[in-house]
Design an enzyme around this catalytic site. Structure first.
Site, PDB file in Angstrom:
ATOM      1  N   GLU A 195       9.513  -4.504   5.516  1.00 27.35           N
ATOM      2  CA  GLU A 195       8.392  -4.909   6.364  1.00 27.35           C
ATOM      3  C   GLU A 195       7.745  -6.174   5.805  1.00 27.35           C
ATOM      4  OE1 GLU A 195       5.288  -1.933   6.633  1.00 27.35           O
ATOM      5  OE2 GLU A 195       4.528  -2.903   8.449  1.00 27.35           O
ATOM      6  N   LYS A 224       1.569  -2.714  17.395  1.00 25.25           N
ATOM      7  CA  LYS A 224       0.741  -1.522  17.367  1.00 25.25           C
ATOM      8  C   LYS A 224       0.636  -0.904  18.752  1.00 25.25           C
ATOM      9  CE  LYS A 224      -0.104  -1.575  13.047  1.00 25.25           C
ATOM     10  NZ  LYS A 224       0.435  -0.514  12.182  1.00 25.25           N
ATOM     11  N   GLU A 253       6.990   4.634  15.280  1.00 24.16           N
ATOM     12  CA  GLU A 253       6.504   4.933  13.927  1.00 24.16           C
ATOM     13  C   GLU A 253       5.215   5.748  13.972  1.00 24.16           C
ATOM     14  OE1 GLU A 253       6.680   1.510  11.377  1.00 24.16           O
ATOM     15  OE2 GLU A 253       4.840   2.050  10.327  1.00 24.16           O
ATOM     16  N   ASP A 300       6.132   3.498   0.593  1.00 24.42           N
ATOM     17  CA  ASP A 300       5.526   2.289   0.045  1.00 24.42           C
ATOM     18  C   ASP A 300       5.678   2.378  -1.467  1.00 24.42           C
ATOM     19  OD1 ASP A 300       3.621   0.372  -1.046  1.00 24.42           O
ATOM     20  OD2 ASP A 300       2.951   0.147   1.030  1.00 24.42           O
ATOM     21  N   HIS A 329       7.808   0.271   3.366  1.00 25.14           N
ATOM     22  CA  HIS A 329       6.541  -0.186   3.927  1.00 25.14           C
ATOM     23  C   HIS A 329       5.913  -1.145   2.916  1.00 25.14           C
ATOM     24  CE1 HIS A 329       2.057   0.325   4.196  1.00 25.14           C
ATOM     25  NE2 HIS A 329       2.289   0.316   5.502  1.00 25.14           N
ATOM     26  N   GLU A 361       4.890   6.309   5.419  1.00 23.48           N
ATOM     27  CA  GLU A 361       4.015   5.444   4.633  1.00 23.48           C
ATOM     28  C   GLU A 361       2.853   6.232   4.027  1.00 23.48           C
ATOM     29  OE1 GLU A 361       2.953   2.913   8.147  1.00 23.48           O
ATOM     30  OE2 GLU A 361       0.967   2.946   7.245  1.00 23.48           O
ATOM     31  N   ASP A 419       4.243   1.216  16.529  1.00 22.24           N
ATOM     32  CA  ASP A 419       3.610   2.001  15.465  1.00 22.24           C
ATOM     33  C   ASP A 419       2.264   2.522  15.969  1.00 22.24           C
ATOM     34  OD1 ASP A 419       2.567   3.027  13.145  1.00 22.24           O
ATOM     35  OD2 ASP A 419       2.654   1.159  11.988  1.00 22.24           O
TER      36      ASP A 419
HETATM   37 MG    MG Z   1       2.862   1.853   9.902  1.00 25.34          MG
END
Ligand code: MG
Length: 376
Positions: free
Chosen positions: A329, A166, A220, A269, A296, A246, A194
């Site tokens: 993922e 992150k 991301e 997703d 995702h 996502e 991300d």
């Molecule tokens: Mg993400």
């Protein structure tokens, strides 16, 4: 093959240790599962990605339109749900409810026809899929860079070939954290970042410029998912590939993403963007735009199995003798719903996950544990 029952279950876990990302803090995990049962007792499982109570309400809404219908007709049933929700829900959580039911129907179809979903989708192109570790969230207290560095080392030792962390705290802190993680991982492991749309366009450009030296495989959700032009412009300004999707829904949403040249990597997703029926079409469309699909996932073994089955089937463009592996993922944060609720449990070997061969998704829910995790 008539549908007799559609049940939804909200399962929940309070986390021992909370963690956060650029938008909010997680203190618990809560997921809505759906079980679709036929007259002959055969059942299929699905799950929705989004606020569990709302996903459950959406399933309640769709139920009466589906009871008594032929479960094999996944395309027709998808269309029935879509037509009944289109006026209120062209994006968002009702599509997670639709997706959950669609995933369960594909599970059922595979069981009825005695083959895995990837075969039903047109055939298996591979037996295993690379999984990248999603972790490296923010925790409270000093020494975050050191903690991230230790966690990254753990993923390396577990055999992951790709890891995502992150960013989105602040540009200076992000640079420090990414540097620590890159040093810990070494140069031979893919590292992605991300931001969960934490930054303005100017900030995202600045961070991308700073991170280029750390050999980042993708950036991301750098900016708001609504700002397609900013994605497209950022792609031109940095050598780091741009990922997103996502928060995107249906073919129509992804068409906008692709036509605006916003992303190199699209991340639908399956449990939110329209289920297996729709994400198969999104994946086919992505290929015509030269965009890579990396699903995702953020849920139980049902969501992982759905992503594996799709990744087992999709074409990885452009195609060559030594083509890259399909990638999905694999969240590594604390989540007993992912680790315990379903069988088999998905543990990667050398960074790869086997695609289940059993009929349908190839995953089942443990009845006792379902009761254990049910929220009141
Ligand atoms: Mg993400």
């Amino acid at each position: 093959m008539k549908i007799q029952k559609i049940e939804s279950f909200v399962v929940q876990q309070t986390l021992e240790e909370s963690f956060s990302f650029s938008q909010w803090e997680y203190q618990s995990r809560s997921i809505c599962l759906v079980k679709v049962t036929l007259e002959n007792g055969l059942y299929g499982w699905g799950e929705g990605y989004g606020p569990s109570g709302l996903v459950k309400a959406g399933i309640d809404f769709f139920r009466p339109f589906l009871l008594g219908q032929n479960a094999l007709e996944t395309e027709n049933l998808w269309e029935i749900m879509y037509r009944h929700s289109l006026d209120y829900a062209r994006r968002g959580v009702m599509l997670a409810s639709l997706s959950a039911i669609d995933v369960a129907l594909w599970d059922l179809k595979g069981k009825l026809l005695d083959c895995s979903v990837s075969v039903l989708l047109g055939g298996r192109k591979r037996e295993e899929v690379q999984a990248y570790a999603t972790g490296l969230y923010f925790t409270e207290g000093n020494g975050l860079a050191k903690r991230l560095s230790d966690e990254a080392q753990k993923y390396r030792e577990q055999g992951f070939h790709a890891v995502k962390m992150k960013v989105g705290l602040s540009i200076q802190q992000d640079i420090q954290n990414v540097q620590a993680v890159r040093e810990s991982l070494g140069e031979d492991i893919h590292l992605m970042v991300d931001a969960n749309h934490a930054y303005s366009f100017t900030e995202a450009c600045q961070l991308a410029r700073e991170l280029e030296r750390f050999n980042i495989s993708w950036f991301e959700e750098p900016v708001s998912p609504e700002n397609y032009n900013d994605y497209a412009e950022l792609r031109l300004r940095t050598s780091i590939p741009i990922a997103g999707g996502e928060c995107e829904y249906l073919r129509n949403g992804f068409l906008t993403l692709f036509q605006s040249r916003s992303v190199d990597i699209a991340q639908p997703d399956i449990c939110a963007a329209g289920g297996i029926t729709e994400v198969k079409k999104i994946a086919d469309m992505a290929k015509t735009f030269g965009v890579q699909i990396v699903p995702h996932t953020w849920g139980t073994g049902i969501a992982i199995a759905a992503a594996l089955q799709l990744a087992g089937n999709i074409e990885i463009g452009p195609g060559r003798l030594f083509a890259p592996d399909a990638l999905i993922e694999l969240d590594q944060t604390e989540n007993l719903l992912r680790d315990e609720l379903t069988q088999p449990c998905f543990k990667p070997q050398n960074g790869k996950l086997q695609i289940p061969n059993a009929p349908g998704l190839g995953v089942d829910v443990d009845k006792k544990l379902l009761e254990h995790f049910l929220s009141e």
